[in-house]
Scaffold this motif. Structure first.
Motif, mmCIF file in Angstrom:
data_model
loop_
_atom_site.group_PDB
_atom_site.id
_atom_site.type_symbol
_atom_site.label_atom_id
_atom_site.label_comp_id
_atom_site.label_asym_id
_atom_site.label_seq_id
_atom_site.Cartn_x
_atom_site.Cartn_y
_atom_site.Cartn_z
ATOM 1 N N GLU A 1 0.829 -1.193 0.000
ATOM 2 C CA GLU A 1 0.000 0.000 0.000
ATOM 3 C C GLU A 1 0.876 1.260 0.000
ATOM 4 O O GLU A 1 0.587 2.228 -0.708
ATOM 5 C CB GLU A 1 -0.906 -0.020 1.241
ATOM 6 N N VAL A 2 1.963 1.179 0.742
ATOM 7 C CA VAL A 2 2.936 2.285 0.754
ATOM 8 C C VAL A 2 3.460 2.523 -0.657
ATOM 9 O O VAL A 2 3.554 3.655 -1.130
ATOM 10 C CB VAL A 2 4.089 1.984 1.740
ATOM 11 N N SER A 3 3.771 1.437 -1.327
ATOM 12 C CA SER A 3 4.264 1.535 -2.711
ATOM 13 C C SER A 3 3.256 2.235 -3.611
ATOM 14 O O SER A 3 3.622 3.050 -4.456
ATOM 15 C CB SER A 3 4.527 0.135 -3.271
ATOM 16 N N LYS A 4 2.014 1.888 -3.406
ATOM 17 C CA LYS A 4 0.965 2.484 -4.247
ATOM 18 C C LYS A 4 0.926 4.002 -4.046
ATOM 19 O O LYS A 4 0.795 4.767 -5.001
ATOM 20 C CB LYS A 4 -0.404 1.898 -3.891
ATOM 21 N N VAL A 5 1.010 4.409 -2.794
ATOM 22 C CA VAL A 5 0.988 5.850 -2.521
ATOM 23 C C VAL A 5 2.205 6.517 -3.141
ATOM 24 O O VAL A 5 2.114 7.595 -3.729
ATOM 25 C CB VAL A 5 0.939 6.118 -0.996
ATOM 26 N N ARG A 6 3.327 5.856 -3.026
ATOM 27 C CA ARG A 6 4.555 6.405 -3.617
ATOM 28 C C ARG A 6 4.389 6.578 -5.121
ATOM 29 O O ARG A 6 4.762 7.608 -5.698
ATOM 30 C CB ARG A 6 5.735 5.475 -3.327
ATOM 31 N N THR A 7 3.856 5.553 -5.775
ATOM 32 C CA THR A 7 3.642 5.637 -7.226
ATOM 33 C C THR A 7 2.742 6.820 -7.572
ATOM 34 O O THR A 7 2.995 7.558 -8.517
ATOM 35 C CB THR A 7 2.981 4.335 -7.746
ATOM 36 N N TYR A 8 1.695 6.969 -6.769
ATOM 37 C CA TYR A 8 0.747 8.061 -7.010
ATOM 38 C C TYR A 8 1.462 9.407 -6.922
ATOM 39 O O TYR A 8 1.307 10.275 -7.770
ATOM 40 C CB TYR A 8 -0.395 7.987 -5.989
ATOM 41 N N LYS A 9 2.257 9.550 -5.880
ATOM 42 C CA LYS A 9 2.947 10.824 -5.678
ATOM 43 C C LYS A 9 3.907 11.111 -6.831
ATOM 44 O O LYS A 9 3.993 12.239 -7.323
ATOM 45 C CB LYS A 9 3.705 10.811 -4.346
ATOM 46 N N ILE A 10 4.608 10.100 -7.255
ATOM 47 C CA ILE A 10 5.555 10.289 -8.364
ATOM 48 C C ILE A 10 4.831 10.679 -9.633
ATOM 49 O O ILE A 10 5.231 11.622 -10.326
ATOM 50 C CB ILE A 10 6.367 8.999 -8.589
ATOM 51 N N SER A 11 3.749 9.958 -9.939
ATOM 52 C CA SER A 11 3.080 10.252 -11.210
ATOM 53 C C SER A 11 2.421 11.627 -11.169
ATOM 54 O O SER A 11 2.084 12.182 -12.210
ATOM 55 C CB SER A 11 2.059 9.157 -11.543
ATOM 56 N N ASN A 12 2.262 12.184 -9.976
ATOM 57 C CA ASN A 12 1.741 13.537 -9.875
ATOM 58 C C ASN A 12 2.826 14.550 -9.521
ATOM 59 O O ASN A 12 2.534 15.654 -9.079
ATOM 60 C CB ASN A 12 0.618 13.583 -8.839
ATOM 61 N N ARG A 13 4.040 14.135 -9.744
ATOM 62 C CA ARG A 13 5.189 15.015 -9.543
ATOM 63 C C ARG A 13 5.240 15.608 -8.144
ATOM 64 O O ARG A 13 5.623 16.760 -7.946
ATOM 65 C CB ARG A 13 5.191 16.145 -10.575
ATOM 66 N N LEU A 14 4.827 14.806 -7.194
ATOM 67 C CA LEU A 14 4.849 15.287 -5.823
ATOM 68 C C LEU A 14 6.070 14.724 -5.101
ATOM 69 O O LEU A 14 6.543 13.629 -5.422
ATOM 70 C CB LEU A 14 3.590 14.812 -5.091
ATOM 71 N N SER A 15 6.539 15.459 -4.123
ATOM 72 C CA SER A 15 7.590 14.928 -3.270
ATOM 73 C C SER A 15 6.967 13.911 -2.318
ATOM 74 O O SER A 15 5.775 13.939 -2.054
ATOM 75 C CB SER A 15 8.248 16.070 -2.504
#
Length: 743
Positions: free
Chosen positions: A697-711
């Motif tokens: 689940e952590v990975s999923k959030v990380r992916t989301y943040k990356i694809s939205n150019r978020l830190s």
RNA sequence: GGGCCUGUAGUCGAGAGGUUAAGACGCCACCCUGACAUGGUGGAGAUCCCAGGUUCGAAUCCUGGCAGGCCCACCA
């Protein structure tokens, strides 16, 4: 970067005197005494690191480990160096002294390198094969074997270099392509092919293939030598090649190795064809050199019309690696050890030893099964252990030396008990493998302290290269068996060679040599040691890998930085409440300990180091460490306990491979040296199961943040949770990934 | 010619009957998030040498190929 730490710990280890409690068990390790070339190469680093891994592991497991280091000082390469420097005409004793002095200088250099590698060798028990005390032990062992009937002196075909006037070893041969002429010579009823017509006078038979229709009818008949008018038998042998030349061959004693086999197989007489200076004897061309005689006999054969055909072709000739001159097979008095008759026995004995990897024993068995003659233990050299016998030149009687160590130059006169004549002290020296094949007995102090020997013998393990199974391992097993009736060690571990990164052999001429010293300019010692562990399967040649050593260095930096983090967070804990993530990593740590232990018990160093690295970097640092950060504002004792525990047990295991850094880290946390192997068990499969889902689940959030150019630090208002998480882990997710609300 | 070892992403390699086939290097993208930019996160990339067989199921076991490596022997 880590140099200060390396120096600090090496100083501590090297200055500490090692002591042993003789009332407790002691494990002895038989390490290779390297030839004293002056520099350790990558192969040395590989095998000595293996030894150190084992020694450190066994030590942490609570064993007393006896781990001395020896030096194989004597032999041909040193003589070459001294010859190159001082010429060939030094008196024997002075020459020997020069060799000794040079060897000491080389040993000093190599010892420094070994200390720099952090090997925990016990330098209080060093041995050197060139010193009188070592000579004495070798000579004792040889006299003992002679008494048992294992050692004899015999006139026997040996490889002889006419140029150097010395018997040489098979290992000193080199291949050289030379122009050659194949002559077909008419023997009346048969025409043979040969490249060496000058050996005609030593022809003792003609051989043809048993199924060759051209010659079937003449097998068993005689043929007549041209020029010499002597008759020899025509025999059949399956080794004759039908396609080569005329398909008929003259057997001469000895033209080459095959002649020797045929002579033995068919029990043929021996005619010595050439003398030790390389001139013909027992012929019509006596006194001529081989080349001159060949010219002369070809001329004579042509004049009587015996040569039917000449074919020019390239031929591989065995030459002496030192002078590049062709080598001859020749009769000479040499000393032998009766290896061959013990073939079956030696195979049975070897099976009592655990071989790692198992296929190593096949190298041993195959070699024994293909042995053609006994082990020639004498050499016509100077820098070696003298053969401790007197020989009577009149009746061939042999007497052992009375006083050891024995040196022929200083030997007292001795009369022959059989014929009363003056005996001669033998001036040949022993093959260097004779020196090194009693190292297990040297290590166990067989000749000095029989109680100690009985305590540690058989030694626990020998480590050596696969390619010297047929020499070092074989000779050691044979000699130790004869001398003590025991196997030398319970285990033998075989390592392969280190190749250049392109997969070729490292060699000066190819310019692809990688030296440990150069690597150490750029990489910490502990990285080089990790490279050794990572370099793969036992007994397998492996190209050197910059990727591995770079990774090893990066890993050390990671470990160091993570340690800094842990250290900065440490404080006394009182109320240890473990969260699920703590339980997860502790469970994984516990599994890791078991896995590494199993790998080490099987000498799977790569498996062990990779498990350690992956756990620490990919689980502990990448996930767990991140999970602890938010907790330092709240209830933190569980995290501190866990961080410290992982750091503690991991450092213990990692110290096998990276002792300098691991000891330093451990020291900084606990204020003492690492002294035992982890004894930590923790199990919570349910937490592991849940946290693994949580990690995803952590990975999923990380992916989301990356694809939205978020830190990663960016705050999310909402996150839609698609999996079922425990309330505690839901909270964890919000905190770790900076989420306000889960929906 | 004999023996042994090895064929898994571009490269190095783990896995040893059931996993979405580890991990590293390299490549692409994003991120200086409280130890680490010598860093972090994510992504692309694999008919597991080929062909048969055993098995409910094979990268994994068996047989036969093919390719590479090492050692030994080698034509008089």
């Amino acid at each position: 970067m880590f140099e200060d730490i390396e120096i600090k710990w090496q100083k501590i280890w090297n200055e500490r005197k090692k002591t042993y409690d003789l009332n407790k068990p002691i494990i002895a390790i038989d390490t290779p005494p390297p030839f004293t070339s002056g520099t350790l190469h990558m192969g040395h680093i590989l095998s000595y690191s293996y030894i150190d891994f084992i020694a450190r592991y066994l030590m942490l497991k609570g064993n007393q480990v006896f781990y001395p280091q020896g030096w194989d000082a004597q032999g041909f390469p040193t003589e070459m160096k001294i010859e190159a420097k001082y010429g060939r005409d030094l008196p024997r004793e002075e020459f020997r002294q020069r060799c000794i002095q040079w060897s000491y200088e080389m040993i000093d250099k190599m010892k420094e390198q070994m200390k720099r590698m952090g090997y925990m060798i016990d330098w209080g028990h060093e041995y050197i094969t060139m010193v009188p005390e070592y000579h004495e032990k070798v000579q004792k062992s040889i006299i003992e074997m002679w008494r048992q009937g294992e050692i004899y002196r015999d006139n026997h075909p040996v490889l002889w270099c006419p140029h150097c006037r010395s018997a040489i070893a098979k290992a000193e041969l080199e291949d050289k392509e030379m122009d050659s002429v194949l002559y077909d010579i008419n023997f009346g009823n048969v025409t043979i092919s040969t490249t060496r017509p000058e050996l005609l006078h030593a022809c003792v038979a003609i051989a043809v293939h048993p199924d060759d229709p051209r010659y079937k009818s003449i097998i068993g008949k005689n043929a007549k030598l041209p020029i010499y008018d002597r008759e020899v038998k025509i025999i059949a042998d399956q080794d004759v090649s039908r396609d080569f030349g005329t398909g008929a061959v003259m057997i001469c004693t000895y033209g080459d190795y095959q002649d020797l086999i045929w002579q033995k197989r068919h029990n043929l007489e021996v005619i010595e064809a050439i003398d030790k200076e390389g001139r013909l004897k027992n012929s019509k061309y006596d006194g001529m050199t081989i080349d001159k005689a060949r010219e002369a006999i070809v001329k004579d054969l042509k004049s009587i019309g015996a040569i039917e055909r000449e074919r020019h072709y390239k031929k591989i000739v065995k030459v002496h690696d030192r002078c590049k001159n062709p080598v001859e097979l020749m009769y000479s008095y040499e000393w032998f050890a009766s290896l061959k008759k013990h073939k079956d026995e030696l195979i049975d004995i070897a099976k009592m030893i655990n071989w790692y990897p198992e296929f190593g024993i096949y190298h041993y068995i195959d070699w024994l099964n293909n042995l053609d003659w006994d082990w020639i233990i004498s050499r016509d050299r100077i820098f070696g252990t003298p053969i401790p016998f007197y020989v009577c030149e009149y009746c061939n009687n042999i007497e052992p030396a009375d006083e050891l160590p024995f040196y022929p130059e200083k030997a007292k006169p001795k009369m022959c008990k059989q014929c009363g004549n003056q005996m001669k002290p033998e001036i040949k020296v022993l093959d260097v493998w004779v020196d090194s094949s009693i190292t297990p007995l040297i290590v166990s102090k067989y000749y000095e302290n029989i109680d100690f020997h009985n305590k540690v013998f058989p030694n626990f393990i020998r480590i050596q290269g696969l390619e010297i199974v047929r020499t070092w391992a074989l000779y050691t097993i044979y000699r130790v068996w004869k001398l003590t009736g025991q196997i030398p060690w319970k285990n033998i571990l075989l390592n392969g060679n280190v190749l250049a990164p392109d997969g070729k052999k490292m060699s000066k001429s190819l310019g692809n040599v990688i030296s440990p010293d150069d690597l150490l300019k750029e990489y910490p010692v502990d990285a080089l040691r990790q490279w050794a562990a990572m370099s793969g399967a036992l007994a397998k040649d492996r190209p050197f890998s910059y990727e591995d050593i770079k990774y090893a260095k990066a890993f050390l930096i990671k470990y160091w930085n993570a340690s800094k983090y842990v250290l900065s967070k440490l404080k006394p804990v009182t109320d240890v409440k473990l969260r699920k993530v703590d339980r997860w990593i502790l469970h994984r740590l516990s599994e890791l300990i078991e896995k590494v232990q199993k790998s080490m018990d099987n000498y799977q160093f790569r498996e062990a180091i990779v498990s350690l690295q992956q756990f620490y970097w990919n689980e502990f640092c990448d996930y767990y460490l991140e999970y602890t950060k938010w907790r330092f504002n709240n209830e933190v004792d569980g995290a501190i306990y866990t961080l410290k525990k992982v750091q503690e047990e991991f450092s213990k295991m990692f110290s096998i491979f990276a002792p300098h850094l691991a000891y330093e880290v451990y020291w900084q946390i606990f204020g003492k040296e690492i002294e035992d192997w982890p004894n930590f068990k923790f199990s919570d499969p349910e937490a592991v199961k849940q946290v693994e889902i949580f990690n995803q689940e952590v990975s999923k959030v990380r992916t989301y943040k990356i694809s939205n150019r978020l830190s990663m630090k960016a705050e999310l208002d909402k996150w839609k949770l698609e999996t079922n998480l425990d309330p505690e882990l839901k909270e964890e997710l919000k905190q770790v990934m900076h989420i306000k609300e889960l929906i």
